[in-house]
Motif scaffolding. Structure first.
Motif, PDB file in Angstrom:
ATOM      1  N   LEU A   1     -17.203   0.700 -21.318  1.00  0.00           N
ATOM      2  CA  LEU A   1     -16.209   0.548 -22.376  1.00  0.00           C
ATOM      3  C   LEU A   1     -16.888   0.361 -23.734  1.00  0.00           C
ATOM      4  O   LEU A   1     -16.441   0.909 -24.745  1.00  0.00           O
ATOM      5  N   LYS A   2     -17.983  -0.378 -23.743  1.00  0.00           N
ATOM      6  CA  LYS A   2     -18.734  -0.546 -24.993  1.00  0.00           C
ATOM      7  C   LYS A   2     -19.283   0.789 -25.471  1.00  0.00           C
ATOM      8  O   LYS A   2     -19.253   1.112 -26.654  1.00  0.00           O
TER       9      LYS A   2
ATOM     10  N   TYR B   1     -13.182  -1.850 -14.230  1.00  0.00           N
ATOM     11  CA  TYR B   1     -13.468  -1.421 -15.594  1.00  0.00           C
ATOM     12  C   TYR B   1     -14.840  -1.954 -15.996  1.00  0.00           C
ATOM     13  O   TYR B   1     -15.026  -3.165 -16.148  1.00  0.00           O
ATOM     14  N   LEU B   2     -15.816  -1.066 -16.133  1.00  0.00           N
ATOM     15  CA  LEU B   2     -17.173  -1.468 -16.464  1.00  0.00           C
ATOM     16  C   LEU B   2     -17.284  -1.820 -17.942  1.00  0.00           C
ATOM     17  O   LEU B   2     -16.989  -1.003 -18.814  1.00  0.00           O
TER      18      LEU B   2
ATOM     19  N   TYR C   1      -5.559  -8.045 -10.388  1.00  0.00           N
ATOM     20  CA  TYR C   1      -6.238  -6.748 -10.288  1.00  0.00           C
ATOM     21  C   TYR C   1      -5.241  -5.599 -10.448  1.00  0.00           C
ATOM     22  O   TYR C   1      -4.057  -5.727 -10.117  1.00  0.00           O
ATOM     23  N   HIS C   2      -5.745  -4.485 -10.954  1.00  0.00           N
ATOM     24  CA  HIS C   2      -4.949  -3.275 -11.127  1.00  0.00           C
ATOM     25  C   HIS C   2      -5.142  -2.387  -9.906  1.00  0.00           C
ATOM     26  O   HIS C   2      -6.226  -1.868  -9.680  1.00  0.00           O
ATOM     27  N   LEU C   3      -4.074  -2.209  -9.116  1.00  0.00           N
ATOM     28  CA  LEU C   3      -4.110  -1.387  -7.917  1.00  0.00           C
ATOM     29  C   LEU C   3      -3.274  -0.133  -8.112  1.00  0.00           C
ATOM     30  O   LEU C   3      -2.297  -0.137  -8.867  1.00  0.00           O
ATOM     31  N   ASP C   4      -3.651   0.930  -7.412  1.00  0.00           N
ATOM     32  CA  ASP C   4      -2.871   2.162  -7.403  1.00  0.00           C
ATOM     33  C   ASP C   4      -2.347   2.419  -5.995  1.00  0.00           C
ATOM     34  O   ASP C   4      -2.810   1.817  -5.024  1.00  0.00           O
TER      35      ASP C   4
END
Length: 365
Positions: free
Chosen positions: A354-355, A349-350, A333-336
């Motif tokens: 993105l589409k 990220y939905l 996962y991308h954490l901040d």
């Protein structure tokens, strides 16, 4: 709307029927086609609460703290139903302010009935026209509102970027006020201890260095860091080992670690006396309800004097924070945010969004 909201509504805003503690009881819902409507089934599910700022676990309905709150309800009622300037205040409010000052290591403190209003409706008493505010670009909306209503000139620096901040300070001192070139009456740096959306911790040592070097003022919002950072839970000053007296205004709220409501400002005796006579949030708003005051005082007493229990809670918070972040990163996962921050922003990220973006780009091209 159908492709985004209806897909996730069954996971969002679920009604709970228990104390909003570390574990909660969620009411089960049954949805119609495309999740347009739902009805309650009467069944419940147990869940872990990841959407709470109950950092130390004091949001509970049993124990000696809850008993003290119940006793206060019987003695003082549930509210004053008037402002402090009209009916006066009970002794419990003065005791709370003294305890807040003692806990933070300042000379005096003042409490308000609402955390958002502590920023939004008190800044106009601290600075105004002819003053310069240097605000972090990711400061809370209550800070932005307070700065705008004050009438002060506002300049925004890059998030937690001390190089950009110092550049603005030098430029502002050299150029002075717009149009006239006069020297600023006051230059105030406004930052947060922990940024609630980003999970980053302010670089307080560098902020204080800039303050002392250029003779500025520092306003520190510790809504999320008080009770959650430092070996004693006393915020970013405790976390970095800085002297709290070097910060001109220590602001915070009781809605997170203290499991209550309201906010405070802590500073010198002269500054607090000025705020008591000049802030609209003190004169025109109803104070914190007495039972809520007792909740705050009981938690503060635990943090100040019950070292064993408070140290255990603080240690558990830190260990859980580090463990939770490490495991999420291992899962990809991308954490901040900082590793020690209990605010853990996880990027989702939905696919549908993105589409939509990709299709929009294709049509534009």
């Amino acid at each position: 709307y159908r492709n985004l909201i209806w897909r996730f509504v069954d996971r969002l805003a679920q009604p709970i029927c228990s104390v909003a503690g570390e574990r909660i009881t969620v009411m089960e819902r049954q949805f119609s086609k495309f999740n347009k409507t739902f009805k309650l089934t009467g069944r419940t599910n147990d869940a872990i609460n990841f959407g709470s700022y109950n950092y130390l676990g004091y949001a509970q309905n049993s124990g000696h703290i809850t008993d003290s709150v119940d006793k206060t309800i019987r003695q003082l009622g549930v509210g004053l139903c008037s402002t402090a300037t009209e009916i006066g205040r009970q002794q419990i409010y003065c005791d709370l302010e003294a305890l807040v000052a003692k806990y933070l290591g300042t000379k005096d403190a003042i409490v308000y009935g609402m955390g958002f209003a502590t920023n939004a409706y008190t800044m106009s008493a601290l600075f105004g026209r002819g003053c310069l505010v240097l605000s972090d670009e990711l400061n809370h909306s209550s800070i932005a509102l307070g700065c705008r209503t004050s009438g002060a000139h506002i300049q925004v620096f890059k998030h937690n970027d001390m190089i950009d901040l110092e550049r603005l300070v030098r430029q502002s001192i050299v150029c002075g006020q717009p149009h006239t070139g006069r020297a600023w009456k006051k230059i105030v740096i406004i930052v947060e201890g922990i940024y609630s959306m980003e999970g980053t911790i302010v670089n307080l040592p560098q902020i204080l260095r800039i303050k002392k070097q250029y003779k500025l003022y520092v306003y520190l919002d510790e809504a999320h860091s008080i009770g959650a950072l430092g070996s004693r839970g006393r915020g970013v000053c405790d976390y970095y080992g800085c002297d709290p007296k070097d910060v001109d205004i220590l602001m915070g709220t009781f809605t997170k670690s203290f499991a209550a409501a309201g906010g405070y400002m802590a500073a010198s005796e002269r500054t607090i006396a000025y705020l008591r006579s000049h802030t609209t949030a003190f004169h025109y708003a109803t104070p914190i309800a007495p039972p809520v005051v007792q909740q705050i005082m009981s938690v503060l007493t635990e943090l100040c004097f019950n070292q064993n229990d408070s140290h255990t809670r603080l240690k558990r918070l830190h260990e859980n924070t580090v463990y939770f972040r490490q495991k999420l990163k291992q899962l990809g996962y991308h954490l901040d945010g900082n590793d020690d921050s209990p605010v853990v922003p996880l990027m989702v990220y939905l696919e549908s969004y993105l589409k939509y973006v990709l299709i929009s780009i294709m049509f534009k091209n």
